[in-house]
Design an enzyme around this catalytic site. Sequence first.
Site: not given
Ligand SMILES: Cc1ncc(COP(=O)(O)O)c(C=O)c1O
Length: 385
Positions: A235, A322, A199
């Site tokens: 799956t 996050c 994504h």
């Molecule tokens: C450096 C980094 N690692 C890991 C992730 C996590 O990826 P995902 O959203 O596909 O779980 C992110 C997403 O913000 C990211 O920027």
Amino acid sequence: MTIYLDNAATTAVDPRVLKAMQPYFSKHFGNASSLHGFGQRARAALEDAREKVAALIDSKPEEIIFTSGGTESNNLAIKGLAWAHPNKKHIIISAIEHHAVMEPCEWLRKHGYDITVLPVDSYGLVDPKAVERAIRPDTLMVSIMHANNEIGTIEPIERIGAICRAKDVFFHTDAVQSFGKIPIDVDAMHIDLLSASSHKIHGPKGVGCLYVRKGISLVPLAHGGGHERGLRSGTENVAGIVGFGEAAAIAKKEMAADAKRLTALRDRLIKETLKIQDSWLNGHPRQRLPGNANFGFRYIEGEALVLQLDMHGIAVSTGSACSSKSLEPSHVLLALGLRHEEAHGSLRVSLGKFNTRADIDALLKVLPQTVERLREISPFKRKYK
Ligand SMILES: Cc1ncc(COP(=O)(O)O)c(C=O)c1O
């Protein structure tokens, strides 16, 4: 008008990706493990996507394990490697890793592992010599991200990889932000494990991969039907994986031109924004992702700035998606040596392939006055003046 400048959080699905995925929801909906024609068509699409993803990092297709995204890939790399090699209980990471690397390591720490967290310099760079010094006889792995999600700094992973290889230590890199944006060659960079996510490159959410160098054994996080070479039972998300493959193929073709165009837009944004009084750039001035700019503005709260810009129809962020809802300042900005109040006034602008010069112009038109207005009502300004 809505202008999206938060592409490090997630990206719009490319219409070409959506078109490639569509038949796999209703027409070719088979289970890739089934023997009949429906299953075979799904399996063929899955293997085609694996080749496209592998081509983007110069790996072999059989070294790609499809997962639900970057978080799962990081967990599988770190916990899976730790469980498969229980005789070594020391792991080295940097202070600016994503939570999806930090937290599995913290969890392992509670289960008897020793985690060394290396500092970074004021640009966010890890010193390869510090990695070398930190390696011990019981070191299992080094996990250093390729590019940081908040400040865009690109780490010297080729040198770090070479050190790990020479010292016989596994090297994992979280390449979620760099995959499809800048060149990656897993052999030239001595990478053993690499996490990527769909994504962030105009593919669908909920899909990603872990590159696992041939011959490395991992213990899976989930046991079941033994899909993905036994490392990721369940799956397969065929339509999602097809979309990821298409996004990777498009990135391979268009990455160089996109990077050039976005770097020019980014540099103009940086030059103009730094004309605002008491502002600065977080991260490295040149060694950074083409689409990333991260600014500090003294005396104001990044959250207030994000909300004000949202009212102007412009979507930006303070840090990683996050953690941006928490009131704690970013661990990445603190690791650069910023004070708490400085880390609170940050703004991340992350560009994607659908952004234009007009988007940057629109931001530049409202940013100076928005900063000024927030400063007028800022309690910090009175406190620090
Ligand atoms: C450096 C980094 N690692 C890991 C992730 C996590 O990826 P995902 O959203 O596909 O779980 C992110 C997403 O913000 C990211 O920027």
